[in-house]
Motif scaffolding. Sequence first.
Motif, short mmCIF file in Angstrom:
data_model
loop_
_atom_site.label_atom_id
_atom_site.label_comp_id
_atom_site.label_asym_id
_atom_site.label_seq_id
_atom_site.Cartn_x
_atom_site.Cartn_y
_atom_site.Cartn_z
N TYR A 134 159.68 107.30 18.67
CA TYR A 134 160.75 108.14 18.49
C TYR A 134 160.60 108.66 16.90
O TYR A 134 159.78 107.97 16.14
N TYR A 194 174.38 100.84 12.36
CA TYR A 194 173.55 100.08 13.61
C TYR A 194 174.05 98.75 14.20
O TYR A 194 173.96 98.38 15.33
N TYR A 252 173.28 103.66 7.59
CA TYR A 252 172.71 103.72 8.66
C TYR A 252 172.56 102.32 9.26
O TYR A 252 172.77 101.83 10.40
N ASN A 293 158.85 103.32 16.02
CA ASN A 293 158.89 104.62 14.82
C ASN A 293 157.83 104.17 13.67
O ASN A 293 157.76 103.18 13.24
N TYR A 312 162.85 109.45 13.64
CA TYR A 312 164.46 109.32 12.68
C TYR A 312 164.93 110.75 12.37
O TYR A 312 164.42 111.64 12.42
N CYS A 313 166.43 110.81 12.85
CA CYS A 313 167.11 112.16 12.62
C CYS A 313 167.39 112.03 11.16
O CYS A 313 167.18 111.30 10.28
N GLN A 332 171.42 109.57 14.37
CA GLN A 332 170.62 108.74 14.74
C GLN A 332 171.48 107.73 15.75
O GLN A 332 170.94 107.15 16.80
N TYR A 381 171.61 109.32 18.92
CA TYR A 381 170.32 109.28 19.80
C TYR A 381 170.10 107.85 20.34
O TYR A 381 169.78 107.99 21.57
N TRP A 382 170.40 107.03 19.99
CA TRP A 382 170.31 105.71 20.28
C TRP A 382 171.39 105.42 21.49
O TRP A 382 170.81 104.66 22.49
N CYS A 442 162.78 107.23 7.33
CA CYS A 442 164.24 107.71 7.38
C CYS A 442 164.18 108.57 5.93
O CYS A 442 164.83 109.58 6.10
#
Length: 252
Positions: free
Chosen positions: A152, A206, A202, A120, A154-155, A161, A164-165, A189
Amino acid sequence: MSDSEDLLDIKHAASFLGVSETSLRRWTNSGQLACLRVGGKRERRFRRVDLVAFMETQPVTDHPPGSQPADRREHTVIAGIPVTYGTHLCALYGNDAGRTRLAVEFLFEGLRPGSVCFLNASADARGQILAQLERGRGSLQPEIDARRLVFYKYCHTPQEQFDYWETDFVSAMSAGATSLRVVGDMTSCLDAGMTLDEVIEYEAGYDRILAKRFPLVTLCLYDVRRFESLDVVKALQGHADMFRYPAERLLA
C-alpha cells in the motif's frame, strides 16, 4: 542463549501465556503442551519456542474443557513475543539492514492462511524486505496473488489514510481474514506530502479510530536519519504499547 538458560519455570511460563498455573498443569498432563521435568521433584520447565508454538495452534484460555472458550486469536506472536490484538508499536532504525530486519521479523509469522499483512516501504526497501522473507519462506507470489500480502501507499492526509484503512480492513475481514498485520515505513508519509505534525496526528488517530476495532497489530518504522530527535520522542509518546515489550526487539 542456550537451551538451559531459556527454560521457564511454571510461574514464568504462565505469565508468558497470560494464563494460570493450573491451566499449564492441565495442558501438560493431557499432552497438549510440551514440558521438561527437572530435579528430584520433577518440576516442570518450559521452552519459549514450545510456548510460542502452543499459542499459535491452541486456544490459550483459562476456560476448562466444555465451557465457552474465549476468542482463540486474541493473541498472536511477533518475533517470538506474544502480542495482543490492538497493539500499535513503534520501531527505530538507523540503516537499511535494520529496517529490513524489523519488517521481516514482524511479517514472517503473519504470512499464513487467515492472516492479511499490509506492507508500505519504498520500492528499494520493499525489494530488500521481500528478498529476506523469501530466503526464509520461499516464493511469496502465492501470498501476493491471494492478497495475504498487500502493498500500500500512504495518502496525502491523515483522514484519507483512515478512510483507506477502513475500506481495506473491512474488505479483508469480509473475505475471511481472522487477523491483520500492518508494517509502515513512516518516511513514506513524508514522501506522500504529510507534514510532521500530520504524521503525529495520524498516529494518534490510528490508535483511536482503528487499532482497537480489528484483530490487528501494527508496526510503524521510523528512520532516525529522517526524523529529528524531538520528532522521534513524539513518535515514542504516541506508541505507549512499545514500552511493554523488549526494547532491543524494536531498535535496529
